[in-house]
Design a protein around this motif. Structure first.
Motif, short mmCIF file in Angstrom:
data_model
loop_
_atom_site.label_atom_id
_atom_site.label_comp_id
_atom_site.label_asym_id
_atom_site.label_seq_id
_atom_site.Cartn_x
_atom_site.Cartn_y
_atom_site.Cartn_z
N UNK A 3 -10.48 -23.52 8.62
CA UNK A 3 -9.41 -24.44 8.23
C UNK A 3 -8.43 -24.58 9.39
N UNK A 4 -8.10 -25.83 9.75
CA UNK A 4 -7.16 -26.01 10.85
C UNK A 4 -5.73 -25.65 10.47
N UNK A 5 -5.43 -25.55 9.18
CA UNK A 5 -4.06 -25.26 8.77
C UNK A 5 -3.15 -26.45 9.05
N UNK A 6 -1.91 -26.13 9.40
CA UNK A 6 -0.91 -27.18 9.66
C UNK A 6 -1.23 -27.91 10.96
N UNK A 7 -1.23 -29.23 10.88
CA UNK A 7 -1.51 -30.05 12.07
C UNK A 7 -0.22 -30.62 12.63
N UNK A 8 -0.24 -30.85 13.93
CA UNK A 8 0.83 -31.57 14.62
C UNK A 8 0.16 -32.70 15.40
N UNK A 9 0.94 -33.69 15.75
CA UNK A 9 0.41 -34.80 16.53
C UNK A 9 0.84 -34.66 17.98
N UNK A 10 -0.14 -34.61 18.87
CA UNK A 10 0.14 -34.59 20.31
C UNK A 10 0.08 -36.05 20.77
N UNK A 11 1.10 -36.48 21.48
CA UNK A 11 1.13 -37.85 21.98
C UNK A 11 0.49 -37.93 23.35
N UNK A 12 -0.48 -38.81 23.49
CA UNK A 12 -1.16 -39.01 24.77
C UNK A 12 -1.20 -40.52 25.03
N UNK A 13 -0.30 -41.00 25.88
CA UNK A 13 -0.25 -42.42 26.24
C UNK A 13 -0.27 -43.31 25.00
N UNK A 14 0.57 -43.00 24.04
CA UNK A 14 0.67 -43.82 22.84
C UNK A 14 -0.34 -43.50 21.76
N UNK A 15 -1.26 -42.57 22.01
CA UNK A 15 -2.23 -42.17 21.00
C UNK A 15 -1.71 -40.94 20.28
N UNK A 16 -1.86 -40.91 18.96
CA UNK A 16 -1.51 -39.74 18.17
C UNK A 16 -2.78 -38.91 17.97
N UNK A 17 -2.77 -37.70 18.54
CA UNK A 17 -3.95 -36.85 18.50
C UNK A 17 -3.64 -35.62 17.65
N UNK A 18 -4.26 -35.50 16.46
CA UNK A 18 -3.98 -34.34 15.62
C UNK A 18 -4.63 -33.07 16.17
N UNK A 19 -3.82 -32.02 16.26
CA UNK A 19 -4.28 -30.69 16.68
C UNK A 19 -3.61 -29.66 15.79
N UNK A 20 -4.23 -28.50 15.60
CA UNK A 20 -3.55 -27.46 14.84
C UNK A 20 -2.26 -27.04 15.56
N UNK A 21 -1.24 -26.70 14.77
CA UNK A 21 0.02 -26.20 15.33
C UNK A 21 -0.27 -24.93 16.14
N UNK A 22 0.67 -24.56 16.99
CA UNK A 22 0.48 -23.44 17.92
C UNK A 22 -0.06 -22.18 17.23
N UNK A 23 0.63 -21.69 16.19
CA UNK A 23 0.18 -20.46 15.52
C UNK A 23 -1.18 -20.64 14.86
N UNK A 24 -1.46 -21.83 14.37
CA UNK A 24 -2.77 -22.09 13.75
C UNK A 24 -3.88 -22.05 14.80
N UNK A 25 -3.61 -22.63 15.98
CA UNK A 25 -4.62 -22.57 17.04
C UNK A 25 -4.90 -21.13 17.45
N UNK A 26 -3.85 -20.34 17.58
CA UNK A 26 -4.04 -18.93 17.94
C UNK A 26 -4.90 -18.23 16.89
N UNK A 27 -4.60 -18.46 15.62
CA UNK A 27 -5.36 -17.85 14.52
C UNK A 27 -6.83 -18.24 14.59
#
Length: 167
Positions: free
Chosen positions: A111-135
């Motif tokens: 499970x990715x858990x809580x997602x955040x959006x990383x902005x890349x040249x106007x694109x919204x890219x969903x990634x797990x939040x920092x603590x979720x990525x570490x987990x």
């Protein structure tokens, strides 16, 4: 934020709009690309996309001409999913539909858990939040994932500040 390598940018520029259009369920990047988008200084050799099994089927059909049929994923006894590796400009893209992990206690969904959006040249890219990525990375238990988790942990450390007294 760390610089996004040109190969990652090129892959994301083509990949992300397609994922936003084609995926019926939430999706996100995981692995090294997701860590890099949050600012971790890690190398990125491919783009890992976590999607539902149904969306993985849709993408496999849509991208059949891009499929890298010769590629066999490493650690396939530890992970299972509707997997496909696809050729994209810049970097290969690995799609994991309904990814599950077996840490010795049976198959469990990743499970990715809580997602955040990383902005890349106007694109919204969903990634797990920092603590979720570490987990997630720590749960994978591989050396490369532990190194990525450590790079993400370094983002938590406050920058060194110099205190200057004017008295």
């Amino acid at each position: 934020m760390s610089h996004i390598p040109p190969a990652l940018f090129v892959a994301l520029a083509e990949l992300v709009p397609e994922l936003h259009v084609q995926c019926a369920e939430p999706w996100c990047l995981i692995g090294s690309a997701a860590a890099r988008l949050l600012g971790a200084e890690v190398g990125v050799a491919d783009v890992d996309v976590l999607v539902s099994r149904a969306d993985a089927e849709t993408l496999a059909t849509l991208w059949a001409g891009r499929r890298d049929a010769a590629h066999a994923p490493a650690d396939d006894g530890r992970f299972r999913s509707r997997f496909g590796r696809f050729r994209f400009p810049g970097l290969p893209v690995e799609v994991m539909g309904g990814l599950e992990l077996d840490q010795g206690e049976g198959w469990q969904p990743v499970s990715p858990g809580r997602l955040v959006l990383a902005g890349v040249q106007g694109m919204a890219v969903p990634v797990p939040a920092l603590d979720e990525q570490i987990r997630i990375l720590e749960s994978f238990g591989r050396d490369k994932d532990r190194e990525r988790a450590a790079a993400l942990r370094r983002l938590r450390q406050p920058s060194a500040l110099s205190i200057v007294s004017s008295s």
